[in-house]
Scaffold this motif. Structure first.
Motif, short mmCIF file in Angstrom:
data_model
loop_
_atom_site.label_atom_id
_atom_site.label_comp_id
_atom_site.label_asym_id
_atom_site.label_seq_id
_atom_site.Cartn_x
_atom_site.Cartn_y
_atom_site.Cartn_z
N ALA A 49 0.88 -1.19 -0.13
CA ALA A 49 -0.04 -0.16 0.16
C ALA A 49 0.98 1.31 -0.17
CB ALA A 49 -1.04 0.02 1.16
N GLY A 50 0.49 2.28 -0.60
CA GLY A 50 1.09 3.42 -0.66
C GLY A 50 0.28 4.73 -0.39
N ILE A 51 0.81 5.74 0.06
CA ILE A 51 0.01 7.11 0.23
C ILE A 51 0.95 8.15 -0.16
CG2 ILE A 51 0.61 7.22 2.68
CD1 ILE A 51 -2.23 8.32 3.26
N ILE A 52 0.31 9.26 -0.99
CA ILE A 52 0.90 10.47 -1.18
C ILE A 52 0.66 11.46 -0.41
CG2 ILE A 52 1.47 9.56 -3.58
CD1 ILE A 52 -0.70 11.61 -4.39
N THR A 68 -5.61 -0.89 5.33
CA THR A 68 -6.00 0.24 5.15
C THR A 68 -4.63 1.19 5.56
OG1 THR A 68 -8.23 0.43 5.75
CG2 THR A 68 -7.26 2.54 5.89
N ILE A 69 -3.97 2.26 4.60
CA ILE A 69 -2.97 2.79 5.04
C ILE A 69 -3.48 4.30 5.32
CG2 ILE A 69 -2.59 3.47 2.55
CD1 ILE A 69 0.40 3.37 3.07
N SER A 70 -2.72 4.99 6.22
CA SER A 70 -2.92 6.02 6.69
C SER A 70 -1.71 6.88 7.18
CB SER A 70 -4.05 6.30 7.69
OG SER A 70 -3.65 5.72 8.83
N LEU A 80 -0.28 1.11 8.89
CA LEU A 80 -1.03 -0.04 8.00
C LEU A 80 -1.86 -0.59 9.03
CD1 LEU A 80 -1.25 -0.96 5.18
CD2 LEU A 80 0.53 -2.80 5.87
N GLN A 81 -3.13 -0.68 8.84
CA GLN A 81 -4.12 -1.33 9.60
C GLN A 81 -4.55 -2.55 8.80
OE1 GLN A 81 -5.47 -0.87 12.77
NE2 GLN A 81 -6.32 -2.85 12.45
#
Length: 124
Positions: A49-52, A68-70, A80-81
């Motif tokens: 997973a990635g998040i910007i 889920t990434i937050s 990372l949940q």
């Protein structure tokens, strides 16, 4: 340099949950993206997973709907949940961050750093 410290791995039964955390520290100017990867022996490291920085996320097909990434941009931390874990999620999970930092002479450079990895084991 930028250091990443991960926590939260462990052993869990199938169907259970874990939450991974990764905190970045150092002379950080900005972080553009953070992500979680995983690797099992004999296989290449893969993106989970990635998040910007704008908040957009992407996930591997195998974890969509379960992980889920937050991020907490104030504290340069990504989470990372992981829910409904499966034995095939067993791997070493690595955190990655990319952005800009200042060196000892205050010049700004791009960086891409990795954490040390945290083991996630899901028993059947």
């Amino acid at each position: 340099q930028v250091q990443l410290v991960e926590s939260g791995g462990g052993l869990v039964q199938a169907g259970g949950s874990l939450r991974l955390s990764c905190a970045a520290s150092g002379s950080i100017v900005a972080i553009g993206a953070m992500g979680w990867y995983r690797q099992v022996p004999g296989k290449q490291r893969e993106l989970v997973a990635g998040i910007i920085s704008g908040g957009s996320t992407n996930y591997a097909d195998s974890v969509k709907g379960r992980f889920t990434i937050s991020s907490d941009n104030t504290n340069n931390t990504v989470y990372l949940q992981m829910n409904s874990l499966k034995p095939e999620d067993t791997a070493v999970y690595y955190c990655n961050a990319e952005g800009a930092h200042r060196d000892e002479n205050r010049y700004v450079h791009a960086f891409s750093s990795w954490g040390q990895g945290t083991q996630v084991t899901v028993s059947s």
